[in-house]
Write a protein that holds these residues in place. Structure first.
Motif, PDB file in Angstrom:
ATOM      1  N   ASN A   1       0.856  -1.175   0.000  1.00 27.08           N
ATOM      2  CA  ASN A   1       0.000   0.000   0.000  1.00 27.08           C
ATOM      3  C   ASN A   1       0.899   1.233   0.000  1.00 27.08           C
ATOM      4  O   ASN A   1       1.536   1.532   1.010  1.00 27.08           O
ATOM      5  CB  ASN A   1      -0.892  -0.033   1.249  1.00 27.08           C
ATOM      6  N   PRO A   2       0.975   1.946  -1.119  1.00 26.37           N
ATOM      7  CA  PRO A   2       1.908   3.075  -1.200  1.00 26.37           C
ATOM      8  C   PRO A   2       1.686   4.146  -0.132  1.00 26.37           C
ATOM      9  O   PRO A   2       2.651   4.708   0.383  1.00 26.37           O
ATOM     10  CB  PRO A   2       1.675   3.636  -2.596  1.00 26.37           C
ATOM     11  N   GLN A   3       0.434   4.425   0.230  1.00 26.57           N
ATOM     12  CA  GLN A   3       0.202   5.493   1.212  1.00 26.57           C
ATOM     13  C   GLN A   3       0.709   5.107   2.598  1.00 26.57           C
ATOM     14  O   GLN A   3       1.326   5.915   3.282  1.00 26.57           O
ATOM     15  CB  GLN A   3      -1.284   5.872   1.282  1.00 26.57           C
ATOM     16  N   ALA A   4       0.474   3.869   3.017  1.00 23.56           N
ATOM     17  CA  ALA A   4       0.978   3.416   4.316  1.00 23.56           C
ATOM     18  C   ALA A   4       2.501   3.452   4.333  1.00 23.56           C
ATOM     19  O   ALA A   4       3.122   3.853   5.320  1.00 23.56           O
ATOM     20  CB  ALA A   4       0.481   2.004   4.619  1.00 23.56           C
ATOM     21  N   THR A   5       3.100   3.059   3.227  1.00 23.85           N
ATOM     22  CA  THR A   5       4.564   3.067   3.116  1.00 23.85           C
ATOM     23  C   THR A   5       5.090   4.493   3.174  1.00 23.85           C
ATOM     24  O   THR A   5       6.065   4.782   3.876  1.00 23.85           O
ATOM     25  CB  THR A   5       5.006   2.377   1.816  1.00 23.85           C
ATOM     26  N   LYS A   6       4.455   5.395   2.449  1.00 20.56           N
ATOM     27  CA  LYS A   6       4.888   6.799   2.456  1.00 20.56           C
ATOM     28  C   LYS A   6       4.740   7.408   3.845  1.00 20.56           C
ATOM     29  O   LYS A   6       5.614   8.168   4.278  1.00 20.56           O
ATOM     30  CB  LYS A   6       4.115   7.608   1.416  1.00 20.56           C
ATOM     31  N   ASP A   7       3.657   7.079   4.549  1.00 19.02           N
ATOM     32  CA  ASP A   7       3.473   7.586   5.924  1.00 19.02           C
ATOM     33  C   ASP A   7       4.609   7.104   6.822  1.00 19.02           C
ATOM     34  O   ASP A   7       5.219   7.887   7.547  1.00 19.02           O
ATOM     35  CB  ASP A   7       2.137   7.121   6.510  1.00 19.02           C
ATOM     36  N   PHE A   8       4.871   5.812   6.775  1.00 18.26           N
ATOM     37  CA  PHE A   8       5.936   5.220   7.590  1.00 18.26           C
ATOM     38  C   PHE A   8       7.273   5.906   7.304  1.00 18.26           C
ATOM     39  O   PHE A   8       7.982   6.332   8.210  1.00 18.26           O
ATOM     40  CB  PHE A   8       6.016   3.718   7.306  1.00 18.26           C
ATOM     41  N   LEU A   9       7.619   6.044   6.024  1.00 25.28           N
ATOM     42  CA  LEU A   9       8.915   6.606   5.649  1.00 25.28           C
ATOM     43  C   LEU A   9       9.013   8.099   5.942  1.00 25.28           C
ATOM     44  O   LEU A   9      10.079   8.599   6.287  1.00 25.28           O
ATOM     45  CB  LEU A   9       9.200   6.316   4.180  1.00 25.28           C
ATOM     46  N   THR A  10       7.902   8.800   5.836  1.00 24.84           N
ATOM     47  CA  THR A  10       7.907  10.228   6.171  1.00 24.84           C
ATOM     48  C   THR A  10       8.263  10.419   7.637  1.00 24.84           C
ATOM     49  O   THR A  10       9.073  11.287   7.979  1.00 24.84           O
ATOM     50  CB  THR A  10       6.545  10.866   5.850  1.00 24.84           C
ATOM     51  N   TYR A  11       7.686   9.615   8.504  1.00 26.97           N
ATOM     52  CA  TYR A  11       7.995   9.736   9.929  1.00 26.97           C
ATOM     53  C   TYR A  11       9.408   9.272  10.250  1.00 26.97           C
ATOM     54  O   TYR A  11      10.037   9.784  11.152  1.00 26.97           O
ATOM     55  CB  TYR A  11       6.966   8.986  10.769  1.00 26.97           C
ATOM     56  N   LYS A  12       9.899   8.299   9.497  1.00 20.81           N
ATOM     57  CA  LYS A  12      11.249   7.794   9.748  1.00 20.81           C
ATOM     58  C   LYS A  12      12.333   8.745   9.232  1.00 20.81           C
ATOM     59  O   LYS A  12      13.354   8.924   9.892  1.00 20.81           O
ATOM     60  CB  LYS A  12      11.445   6.421   9.075  1.00 20.81           C
ATOM     61  N   LEU A  13      12.142   9.333   8.045  1.00 19.07           N
ATOM     62  CA  LEU A  13      13.211  10.088   7.394  1.00 19.07           C
ATOM     63  C   LEU A  13      12.965  11.586   7.302  1.00 19.07           C
ATOM     64  O   LEU A  13      13.886  12.340   6.992  1.00 19.07           O
ATOM     65  CB  LEU A  13      13.433   9.544   5.969  1.00 19.07           C
TER      66      LEU A  13
END
Length: 163
Positions: A45-57
């Motif tokens: 799921n691209p949106q879940a992945t983008k959310d995760f990575l936004t908070y990480k990086l």
């Protein structure tokens, strides 16, 4: 003189630093997202992945290149920050990426890096290193699902048809 036993109560209160720093809040948010989605097939799921990575990086002041190492079911095995660069560049070495993949026996990966400037548009260097990594990992049958550039608005290579 009283014969009542004297009772003293000592309450120990934990020391809390308030308010927590932005980095602490973002790290907590990334952990919550990871826990919420790790048991599901969320990393397709691209949106879940983008959310995760936004908070990480998203909070870094220099470029950081990371890889999400996934199993056959696209469950997260490990999130690994591999390369740390400068304000506008990070050197990425395919050999080190392959070593990280083999260390956890990953079947698929999602690459990510941040642009501290906030500009999310992939550069030609971003596109070139992604292709080199795809070629290197194809030799060992590891799929590259996406490469996400984190800026003000994260950009997915897969959604843009760049993979």
């Amino acid at each position: 003189m009283s014969t009542k036993p004297m009772h003293t109560s000592t309450t120990i209160r934990p020391v809390t630093l308030w308010p927590p720093s932005d980095d602490v809040i973002l790290a907590s948010a990334a952990n919550i997202i990871a826990e919420r989605y790790v048991k599901k097939d969320a990393y397709t799921n691209p949106q879940a992945t983008k959310d995760f990575l936004t908070y990480k990086l998203g909070g870094y002041e220099r470029e950081v290149f990371a890889v999400m190492l996934l199993d056959n079911q696209h469950q997260l095995l490990e999130f690994k920050e591999l390369f740390f660069g400068t304000l506008d560049a990070a050197s990425v070495y395919p050999r080190e990426v392959v070593k990280a993949v083999l260390a956890v026996n990953a079947a698929a990966v999602i690459f990510a890096h941040n642009h501290p400037s906030g500009e999310s548009e992939p550069s030609s260097a971003d596109k070139n290193i992604t292709q080199r990594l795809i070629d290197a990992l194809a030799l060992i049958d590891v799929r590259v699902l996406d490469h996400i550039v984190v800026g003000r608005t994260p950009v997915s290579f897969a959604e843009r048809g760049l993979l």
